[in-house]
Design an enzyme around this catalytic site. Structure first.
Site, PDB file in Angstrom:
ATOM      1  N   ASP A  18       3.754   0.211  -7.628  1.00  0.00           N
ATOM      2  CA  ASP A  18       2.414  -0.126  -8.115  1.00  0.00           C
ATOM      3  C   ASP A  18       1.357   0.587  -7.288  1.00  0.00           C
ATOM      4  O   ASP A  18       0.206   0.665  -7.685  1.00  0.00           O
ATOM      5  CB  ASP A  18       2.186  -1.642  -8.065  1.00  0.00           C
ATOM      6  CG  ASP A  18       0.897  -2.048  -8.765  1.00  0.00           C
ATOM      7  OD1 ASP A  18       0.762  -1.726  -9.961  1.00  0.00           O
ATOM      8  OD2 ASP A  18       0.034  -2.665  -8.110  1.00  0.00           O
ATOM      9  N   ARG A  48       0.862  -1.177   0.000  1.00  0.00           N
ATOM     10  CA  ARG A  48       0.000   0.000   0.000  1.00  0.00           C
ATOM     11  C   ARG A  48       0.898   1.227   0.000  1.00  0.00           C
ATOM     12  O   ARG A  48       1.982   1.212   0.595  1.00  0.00           O
ATOM     13  CB  ARG A  48      -0.935   0.018   1.229  1.00  0.00           C
ATOM     14  CG  ARG A  48      -2.066  -1.017   1.163  1.00  0.00           C
ATOM     15  CD  ARG A  48      -3.063  -0.698   0.068  1.00  0.00           C
ATOM     16  NE  ARG A  48      -4.195  -1.618   0.037  1.00  0.00           N
ATOM     17  CZ  ARG A  48      -4.238  -2.716  -0.702  1.00  0.00           C
ATOM     18  NH1 ARG A  48      -3.185  -3.042  -1.445  1.00  0.00           N
ATOM     19  NH2 ARG A  48      -5.300  -3.487  -0.694  1.00  0.00           N
ATOM     20  N   GLU A  74      -2.915   8.317  -3.794  1.00  0.00           N
ATOM     21  CA  GLU A  74      -3.302   7.465  -4.929  1.00  0.00           C
ATOM     22  C   GLU A  74      -4.737   7.793  -5.323  1.00  0.00           C
ATOM     23  O   GLU A  74      -5.616   7.764  -4.453  1.00  0.00           O
ATOM     24  CB  GLU A  74      -3.178   5.998  -4.534  1.00  0.00           C
ATOM     25  CG  GLU A  74      -3.392   5.030  -5.679  1.00  0.00           C
ATOM     26  CD  GLU A  74      -3.154   3.584  -5.272  1.00  0.00           C
ATOM     27  OE1 GLU A  74      -4.055   2.753  -5.526  1.00  0.00           O
ATOM     28  OE2 GLU A  74      -2.094   3.287  -4.695  1.00  0.00           O
ATOM     29  N   HIS A 100      -1.625   0.745  -9.776  1.00  0.00           N
ATOM     30  CA  HIS A 100      -2.225  -0.285  -8.918  1.00  0.00           C
ATOM     31  C   HIS A 100      -2.700  -1.456  -9.783  1.00  0.00           C
ATOM     32  O   HIS A 100      -3.826  -1.935  -9.649  1.00  0.00           O
ATOM     33  CB  HIS A 100      -3.377   0.286  -8.097  1.00  0.00           C
ATOM     34  CG  HIS A 100      -3.566  -0.391  -6.776  1.00  0.00           C
ATOM     35  ND1 HIS A 100      -3.855   0.280  -5.619  1.00  0.00           N
ATOM     36  CD2 HIS A 100      -3.484  -1.696  -6.425  1.00  0.00           C
ATOM     37  CE1 HIS A 100      -3.975  -0.570  -4.614  1.00  0.00           C
ATOM     38  NE2 HIS A 100      -3.760  -1.784  -5.088  1.00  0.00           N
TER      39      HIS A 100
END
Length: 339
Positions: A277, A253, A282, A301
């Site tokens: 990622d 995360r 985000e 992601h």
């Protein structure tokens, strides 16, 4: 109205006016751009003796969940939960459950399971791909190809490197399995190091052993859940400890990494690069400096995407549905989440 047009459908064209422990209700939200019908169909293939209902509209969800005991889906909205008077099991279709109203579910004694293990192969491959990209410097080759520039550049070898994997759940184990043929040394970081793991060495999250591991690390792979312990785990102090040749790969995360410290580390050449990622914030804003580093790989992601997602998820959920149908509240369910 045809079966496909029915907002609450099943393989037996059953309406939502009679649930029992043999029913499985699928909520409408899909994932990764794949129609939720594929998930319902995968469950039906595995549960030929049970009724699988798919609610395709908000109204249909509220109607169908009123008498549903076993429900599965990506999310569980508060207004839907309000109608779930008979809910006994919610099978979350994501590995993470932090987005769910867990306190409310605990108050109502609802058992929650997650999709742990579904992502192992695809995220494991994503991590190995990211590591190889930096090892063989494919990003440099890609830039020179775009410029039509035939000019050699130096690369590295993965063999003999040390890879530290934070989190030894299904994803961490999958990463470790896929790294084994490359001849690397692996260090695993987990809450209970005494349990061991698939890595050559296992440590806990205490500062001294963690920083000792960072000092030896060539590739730092973050594959852990976001908790009070892991939030901001890779901070300024961690970047200072890492070798300047180290690469950070984050498939956990975004907040596991202190973003400001990461930007400083990249600007100051404290690390060789990063494959992200996930980010914090985000989505990553267009104006964020992380977009502009040539030694940063950003994917939206996306490591969790796989065409096999619903198939693997259905394997876990269908087995739990069978157990619940046979044993009710006393059933032992896979991937049960502690509330």
């Amino acid at each position: 109205m045809t079966e496909r047009e029915d907002p609450v459908e099943s393989d037996r064209n059953a309406r939502a006016d009679g649930g029992d422990a043999g029913d499985v209700l699928v909520l409408r939200k899909g994932t990764h751009g794949m129609p939720i019908e594929r998930y319902a169909d995968a469950l039906r293939e595995r549960l030929p003796d049970q009724r699988v209902r798919l609610a395709r509209t908000p109204d249909a969800e509220r109607e169908a969940i009123a008498n549903a005991e076993f429900v599965t889906g990506m999310v569980l909205e508060e207004r839907v939960l309000e109608e779930a008077t008979e809910l006994a099991v919610f099978a979350c279709a994501y590995a993470g459950t932090g987005h769910l109203p867990l306190d409310r579910l605990a108050e109502r004694n609802v058992t929650v399971t997650n999709a742990s293990g579904v992502h192992g192969p695809n995220i494991g491959e994503h991590v190995v791909g990211a590591i190889l990209r930096f090892t063989r410097r494919f990003h440099v080759g890609a830039r020179r190809q775009r410029r039509r520039e035939w000019r050699h550049y130096q690369a590295n070898e993965l063999e003999g490197s040390t890879v530290t994997i934070v989190g030894l759940g299904a994803i961490g184990r999958a990463v470790c399995d896929r790294l084994e043929p490359f001849g690397v040394e692996t260090i695993g970081v987990r809450y209970s190091p005494e349990k061991g793991g698939p890595t050559d060495e296992v440590i806990g999250f205490e500062d001294d052993p963690f920083h000792a591991a960072l000092a030896r690390t060539d590739y730092l792979v973050l594959a852990c859940p976001l908790t009070e312990t892991t939030r901001g785990l890779v901070d300024r102090a961690a970047f200072v400890t890492l070798d300047p040749g180290a690469v950070v790969v984050n498939v956990a995360r975004g907040p596991v990494v202190d973003t400001d410290a990461l930007v400083d580390a990249l600007r100051s050449n404290w690390i060789r690069g990063a494959s992200l990622d996930v980010t914090d914030p985000e989505p990553l804003p267009e104006e964020h400096p992380l977009w502009n580093f040539g030694n940063v790989q950003i994917t939206p992601h996306n490591a969790g995407h796989t065409p096999m997602y619903y198939e693997r998820l259905a394997d876990v959920v269908a087995e739990n549905a069978r157990r619940f149908a046979a044993e009710g509240a006393d059933a032992t369910l896979e991937n049960r989440v502690r509330l």
